[in-house]
Write a protein that holds these residues in place. Structure first.
Motif, PDB file in Angstrom:
ATOM      1  N   HIS A 105       1.793   6.106  -7.225  1.00 47.31           N
ATOM      2  CA  HIS A 105       0.621   6.784  -7.788  1.00 47.31           C
ATOM      3  C   HIS A 105       0.778   8.302  -7.723  1.00 47.31           C
ATOM      4  O   HIS A 105       0.524   9.007  -8.712  1.00 47.31           O
ATOM      5  N   ARG A 106       1.217   8.816  -6.584  1.00 45.05           N
ATOM      6  CA  ARG A 106       1.428  10.273  -6.456  1.00 45.05           C
ATOM      7  C   ARG A 106       2.481  10.749  -7.458  1.00 45.05           C
ATOM      8  O   ARG A 106       2.325  11.798  -8.078  1.00 45.05           O
ATOM      9  N   ASP A 109       0.958   3.766  -3.191  1.00 47.42           N
ATOM     10  CA  ASP A 109       0.450   5.114  -2.980  1.00 47.42           C
ATOM     11  C   ASP A 109       1.491   6.146  -3.430  1.00 47.42           C
ATOM     12  O   ASP A 109       1.163   7.113  -4.113  1.00 47.42           O
ATOM     13  N   ASN A 117       0.824  -1.203   0.000  1.00 49.99           N
ATOM     14  CA  ASN A 117       0.000   0.000   0.000  1.00 49.99           C
ATOM     15  C   ASN A 117       0.863   1.261   0.000  1.00 49.99           C
ATOM     16  O   ASN A 117       0.611   2.189  -0.771  1.00 49.99           O
TER      17      ASN A 117
END
Length: 147
Positions: free
Chosen positions: A131-132, A128, A124
């Motif tokens: 993705h950012r 995350d 995760n």
């Protein structure tokens, strides 16, 4: 279970096979289908093949994204299952056209099923951050959302 979820599970298993044996991608796909089913021969899923081939074709780029955000973990030191969950998800998020939220949720389900709770948190966090980074890069790219 949705067919896409099942496809991602199969793709993960093939990526794991490829990663541990370092055999050509088509051999890994064939070995998966040949050894998994003894009597029943299901049709081959093109989505599985697309995910596997795409992740392997772009493995250097995908691994670079993962390495930048997997603090204190070198790719070769990560558990093979976690490494390949990340590869699958980063490929799908960056080049597969699946929304990041869906990709991350599916990757977390794979980690819950095939790894452990620590891995779920690790996957995760890395996804995350990737993705950012991908969103930021898209906004700053000519013709991107921020242009």
């Amino acid at each position: 279970m949705s067919s896409r979820r099942r496809s991602r599970q199969r793709a993960l298993q093939i990526l794991y096979l490829w990663d541990t044996r370092r055999q050509p991608v088509d051999e890994a796909i064939n070995a998966y289908y040949e050894t998994l089913y003894s009597e029943e021969r299901p049709e081959r899923d093109p989505f599985v093949a697309d995910l596997v081939r795409g992740a392997i074709e772009h493995v250097a780029e995908v691994d670079e994204h993962i390495s930048r955000h997997a603090e204190h973990w070198r790719m070769e030191r990560m558990p093979a299952v976690d490494r390949n969950i990340l590869r699958l998800a980063v490929y799908e998020m960056s080049r597969g056209g699946t929304p990041a939220a869906v990709t991350i949720d599916e990757a977390l389900e794979l980690a819950r099923k095939f790894s452990n709770e620590e891995s779920v948190q690790f996957v995760n966090g890395v996804l995350d951050a990737v993705h950012r980074e991908l969103e930021r890069d898209q906004k700053t790219r000519p013709g991107g959302a921020g242009a």
